[in-house]
Design an enzyme around this catalytic site. Structure first.
Site, short mmCIF file in Angstrom:
data_model
loop_
_atom_site.label_atom_id
_atom_site.label_comp_id
_atom_site.label_asym_id
_atom_site.label_seq_id
_atom_site.Cartn_x
_atom_site.Cartn_y
_atom_site.Cartn_z
N GLU A 194 0.77 -1.23 -0.07
CA GLU A 194 -0.20 0.13 -0.08
C GLU A 194 0.73 1.37 -0.07
O GLU A 194 0.65 2.21 -0.60
CB GLU A 194 -0.92 0.09 1.21
CG GLU A 194 -1.84 -1.03 1.19
CD GLU A 194 -2.69 -1.15 -0.28
OE1 GLU A 194 -3.19 -0.21 -0.70
OE2 GLU A 194 -3.13 -2.46 -0.40
N HIS A 249 1.74 1.96 -3.46
CA HIS A 249 0.70 2.75 -4.38
C HIS A 249 0.84 4.20 -3.84
O HIS A 249 0.67 5.01 -4.80
CB HIS A 249 -0.78 2.23 -3.77
CG HIS A 249 -1.07 0.75 -4.56
ND1 HIS A 249 -0.78 0.59 -5.74
CD2 HIS A 249 -1.56 -0.31 -3.89
CE1 HIS A 249 -1.34 -0.62 -6.03
NE2 HIS A 249 -1.62 -1.18 -4.89
#
Length: 109
Positions: A15, A18
């Site tokens: 994450e 990202h």
């Protein structure tokens, strides 16, 4: 405990990447591959492919010459987990071996 640690590290790392603009990987089976369930997530490796390493280093303005040092820092972190939990390393021992092989390959002249 170690399984939870491994899953947490994978999810957090994925994450965070990202947030740096790295999308799901369609080139290799790596940390940035998309997963649809926990079994796929558990099967995904902890490492990044060369393409996603380049994306991460570009996004963080790091020199690619620092990749061996970066790998060595990760290897050291995983090794500490293996030393602390030798009977339940949950794959970290394999990750240390993978990084050591990768370091040999990329530093070979």
């Amino acid at each position: 405990y170690i399984k939870l640690l491994r899953r947490s590290l994978k999810t957090i790392s994925h994450e965070l990447l990202h947030l740096f603009g790295v999308e799901h990987c369609v080139y290799f089976h790596c940390l940035m591959s998309g997963t649809a369930n926990m079994n796929e997530d558990d099967a995904a490796p902890m490492h990044l492919c060369p393409i996603d390493i380049r994306k991460l280093f570009y996004a963080t303005n790091r020199d690619l010459k620092q990749v061996p040092q970066w790998y060595d820092e990760i290897r050291s972190f995983y090794h500490d987990i293996v030393v602390q939990h030798p009977d339940d390393d949950n794959g970290f021992k394999d990750d240390v071996k993978w990084i050591e092989k990768r370091l040999l390959f990329i530093t070979k002249k």
